[in-house]
Design an enzyme around this catalytic site. Structure first.
Site, PDB file in Angstrom:
ATOM      1  N   HIS A   1       0.730  -1.140  -0.099  1.00  0.00           N
ATOM      2  CA  HIS A   1      -0.028   0.104  -0.011  1.00  0.00           C
ATOM      3  C   HIS A   1       0.783   1.268  -0.051  1.00  0.00           C
ATOM      4  O   HIS A   1       1.871   1.138   0.652  1.00  0.00           O
ATOM      5  CB  HIS A   1      -0.987  -0.119   1.161  1.00  0.00           C
TER       6      HIS A   1
ATOM      7  N   ASP B   1      -8.094  -5.540  -0.620  1.00  0.00           N
ATOM      8  CA  ASP B   1      -8.392  -6.103  -1.909  1.00  0.00           C
ATOM      9  C   ASP B   1      -8.160  -7.766  -1.492  1.00  0.00           C
ATOM     10  O   ASP B   1      -8.550  -8.434  -2.380  1.00  0.00           O
ATOM     11  CB  ASP B   1      -7.842  -5.813  -2.942  1.00  0.00           C
TER      12      ASP B   1
HETATM   13  N1  CMC Z   1       3.907  -7.528  -5.025  1.00  0.00           N
HETATM   14  C1  CMC Z   1       4.981  -7.699  -5.055  1.00  0.00           C
HETATM   15  N2  CMC Z   1       5.791  -6.347  -5.168  1.00  0.00           N
HETATM   16  C2  CMC Z   1       5.265  -5.330  -4.654  1.00  0.00           C
HETATM   17  C3  CMC Z   1       3.749  -5.409  -4.338  1.00  0.00           C
HETATM   18  C4  CMC Z   1       3.215  -6.220  -4.607  1.00  0.00           C
HETATM   19  N3  CMC Z   1       1.893  -6.155  -4.334  1.00  0.00           N
HETATM   20  N4  CMC Z   1       3.749  -3.930  -3.757  1.00  0.00           N
HETATM   21  C5  CMC Z   1       4.743  -3.047  -4.048  1.00  0.00           C
HETATM   22  N5  CMC Z   1       5.708  -4.143  -4.308  1.00  0.00           N
HETATM   23  C6  CMC Z   1       7.228  -3.794  -4.599  1.00  0.00           C
HETATM   24  C7  CMC Z   1       7.574  -2.812  -5.912  1.00  0.00           C
HETATM   25  O1  CMC Z   1       7.851  -3.919  -6.815  1.00  0.00           O
HETATM   26  C8  CMC Z   1       8.470  -2.154  -5.345  1.00  0.00           C
HETATM   27  O2  CMC Z   1       9.911  -3.025  -5.422  1.00  0.00           O
HETATM   28  P1  CMC Z   1      11.116  -2.486  -5.888  1.00  0.00           P
HETATM   29  O3  CMC Z   1      11.568  -1.089  -5.400  1.00  0.00           O
HETATM   30  O4  CMC Z   1      12.004  -3.450  -6.017  1.00  0.00           O
HETATM   31  O5  CMC Z   1      10.905  -2.075  -7.376  1.00  0.00           O
HETATM   32  C9  CMC Z   1       8.316  -1.801  -4.041  1.00  0.00           C
HETATM   33  O6  CMC Z   1       7.584  -2.727  -3.607  1.00  0.00           O
HETATM   34  C10 CMC Z   1       7.770  -0.496  -4.008  1.00  0.00           C
HETATM   35  O7  CMC Z   1       6.444  -0.371  -4.836  1.00  0.00           O
HETATM   36  P2  CMC Z   1       5.843   0.969  -5.301  1.00  0.00           P
HETATM   37  O8  CMC Z   1       4.809   0.320  -6.557  1.00  0.00           O
HETATM   38  O9  CMC Z   1       6.675   2.049  -5.682  1.00  0.00           O
HETATM   39  O10 CMC Z   1       4.990   1.097  -4.460  1.00  0.00           O
HETATM   40  P3  CMC Z   1       3.349   2.007  -4.394  1.00  0.00           P
HETATM   41  O11 CMC Z   1       3.342   2.850  -3.082  1.00  0.00           O
HETATM   42  O12 CMC Z   1       3.540   2.854  -5.592  1.00  0.00           O
HETATM   43  O13 CMC Z   1       2.616   0.771  -4.484  1.00  0.00           O
HETATM   44  C11 CMC Z   1       0.509  -0.397  -4.800  1.00  0.00           C
HETATM   45  C12 CMC Z   1       1.275   0.681  -3.833  1.00  0.00           C
HETATM   46  C13 CMC Z   1      -0.762  -0.754  -4.133  1.00  0.00           C
HETATM   47  C14 CMC Z   1       0.339   0.173  -6.236  1.00  0.00           C
HETATM   48  C15 CMC Z   1       1.301  -1.431  -4.820  1.00  0.00           C
HETATM   49  O14 CMC Z   1       1.621  -2.090  -3.477  1.00  0.00           O
HETATM   50  C16 CMC Z   1       0.893  -2.849  -5.656  1.00  0.00           C
HETATM   51  O15 CMC Z   1       0.795  -2.851  -6.773  1.00  0.00           O
HETATM   52  N6  CMC Z   1      -0.045  -3.556  -4.865  1.00  0.00           N
HETATM   53  C17 CMC Z   1      -0.682  -4.662  -5.805  1.00  0.00           C
HETATM   54  C18 CMC Z   1      -1.870  -4.103  -6.187  1.00  0.00           C
HETATM   55  C19 CMC Z   1      -3.126  -3.903  -5.003  1.00  0.00           C
HETATM   56  O16 CMC Z   1      -3.260  -4.804  -4.342  1.00  0.00           O
HETATM   57  N7  CMC Z   1      -3.680  -2.845  -5.200  1.00  0.00           N
HETATM   58  C20 CMC Z   1      -4.702  -2.653  -4.156  1.00  0.00           C
HETATM   59  C21 CMC Z   1      -4.238  -1.511  -3.341  1.00  0.00           C
HETATM   60  S1  CMC Z   1      -5.447  -1.292  -1.983  1.00  0.00           S
HETATM   61  C22 CMC Z   1      -6.916  -0.762  -2.461  1.00  0.00           C
HETATM   62  C23 CMC Z   1      -6.803   0.774  -2.960  1.00  0.00           C
HETATM   63  O17 CMC Z   1      -6.832   1.556  -2.126  1.00  0.00           O
HETATM   64  O18 CMC Z   1      -7.359   0.974  -4.186  1.00  0.00           O
END
Ligand code: CMC
Length: 376
Positions: free
Chosen positions: A261, A312
């Site tokens: 998140h 989710d």
């Molecule tokens: N699985 C694998 N790796 C992950 C995941 C995940 N679910 N989430 C983050 N990471 C890794 C990502 O690959 C990155 O690694 P690196 O620095 O080595 O490249 C690191 O963690 C940071 O990720 P980020 O994308 O920069 O972080 P963010 O704050 O933009 O991500 C997120 C937030 C929700 C987009 C992400 O955690 C994600 O893609 N999760 C899966 C999708 C998901 O479950 N979405 C629902 C979110 S909750 C409902 C809502 O509020 O909408």
């Protein structure tokens, strides 16, 4: 100067505005609507109470709650012209496309005073009441179910289940959906709410703002993640395969949906509550295999990536056990979040300032114009 500004990619940690609606404490794992902890609201209130709280800033009295229920119940029926548009949508359409298009169309048949400024509370209630109807009308037609009736005596949660499944849902099923709706109702400045506020900040109308929000919620990094969680579970099949399937996905640099998140650094409190509901509904149905699979996935993802579950992860297992098709999960999210989107739009109208950030230009600036017949 070109290239000199500092960019906060994804606007991470940027404080874009002040709001009195929702507070997230990402370090403590707390979510608060208008001062009330989500755990108290999930345990004791209903979706209608929460919607009132988000819109008006205070919990309703019994009389105010009855009035809101009556209002919502009376706003469920679509104008015939809008209903006809929903009936013309292809049966194989993505339900989020149906929702986005129907909300956009509905705007053309609604009184102007319900669309902008403080009186758009009327539009907020109309949209909240209408979203289950749009979904039910579309889904029943594609599934060959009987035509939908407005059923004003049903709560929002019971009507949503009845609209989608054509059943008289049990009190436990209604309670499960009600809790899910409460937990999804608002979440501070998430992507879809920001999209709604950006649209409203141009003094555009509430229906346009909600249309923007639905398009934004559709993406798998936002509302679409729970459908993908169920695809993962279908692939894993048994808890002993969780490790190998998750490893294979991580090796391909795929994200594991339902984890991570932007704001929470600990477990999302909504996931904690939904985990218990997944177990409860699983036990009642004598089928806890989804719960067991999700627990196994949780262990692997924590060990491999140190990531906590988000809202989710468990919601899809509950909806599936209730009999809801996977492509209606994100629309259910929308049927709840519309209360939060509209509360934010009302707040935006109240303290309006055009949202228009800037970008760091990193492209060329001194290109020589080449006439078209000289270009190679
Ligand atoms: N699985 C694998 N790796 C992950 C995941 C995940 N679910 N989430 C983050 N990471 C890794 C990502 O690959 C990155 O690694 P690196 O620095 O080595 O490249 C690191 O963690 C940071 O990720 P980020 O994308 O920069 O972080 P963010 O704050 O933009 O991500 C997120 C937030 C929700 C987009 C992400 O955690 C994600 O893609 N999760 C899966 C999708 C998901 O479950 N979405 C629902 C979110 S909750 C409902 C809502 O509020 O909408």
């Amino acid at each position: 100067m070109v290239g000199e500004s500092t960019v906060q990619k994804g606007l991470q940690d940027v404080v874009a505005l002040e709001s009195r609606i929702t507070f997230i404490d990402g370090k403590q794992g707390r979510l608060i609507y208008r001062g009330y902890d989500i755990r108290d609201l999930a345990a004791q209130s209903t979706f209608e109470e929460v919607a009132y709280l988000l819109w008006y800033g205070r919990l309703p009295t019994a009389a105010q709650l009855t009035e809101l229920r009556t209002t919502l119940g009376g706003l469920r029926t679509l104008p015939p012209e809008a209903a006809a548009i929903v009936d013309r949508m292809p049966k194989n359409a993505n339900p989020m496309d149906v929702l986005r298009t129907a909300v956009s169309a509905l705007a053309m048949f609604e009184p102007g005073e319900t669309k902008t400024g403080p009186s758009s509370i009327g539009g907020a209630q109309r949209l909240t009441a209408a979203l289950p109807t749009i979904l039910g009308q579309f889904h029943r037609r594609r599934a060959g179910l009987p035509k939908l009736r407005a059923r004003p005596e049903l709560s929002h949660a019971a009507y949503l289940l009845y609209a989608l499944l054509d059943t008289e849902p049990s009190p436990l099923d209604v309670n499960a959906i009600d809790v899910a709706l409460i937990l999804h109702a608002d979440h501070e400045l998430n992507a879809s709410t920001f999209a709604a506020r950006v649209t409203a900040s141009t003094l555009s109308d509430l229906y346009s703002a909600v249309t923007s929000a639905i398009g934004t919620l559709k993406g798998p990094l936002h509302g679409g993640a729970n459908e993908r969680v169920m695809e993962l579970l279908d692939e894993i099949k048994t808890p002993d395969r969780a490790e190998s399937v998750v490893h294979a996905r991580l090796a391909k640099h795929e994200r594991i949906m339902g984890f991570g998140h932007r704001v929470y650094r600990v477990e999302d409190p909504r996931a904690t509550i939904l985990r218990e509901w997944s177990r409860k509904i699983g036990e009642e149905r004598k089928d806890i295999h989804y719960y067991d699979l999700l627990r196994a996935v949780e262990l692997v993802v924590m060990k491999e990536k140190g990531l906590y579950p988000n809202v989710d992860l468990y919601s899809g297992s509950i909806y599936t056990l209730l009999g809801v098709p996977h492509d209606l999960f994100t629309p259910i999210f929308a049927a709840s979040r519309v209360s939060g989107w509209t509360a934010h739009v009302l707040e935006e109208y109240d303290d309006l300032r055009l949202i228009r950030p800037t970008s760091a230009y990193v492209g060329p600036t001194d290109q020589r114009y080449v006439p078209i017949d000289e270009r190679s």
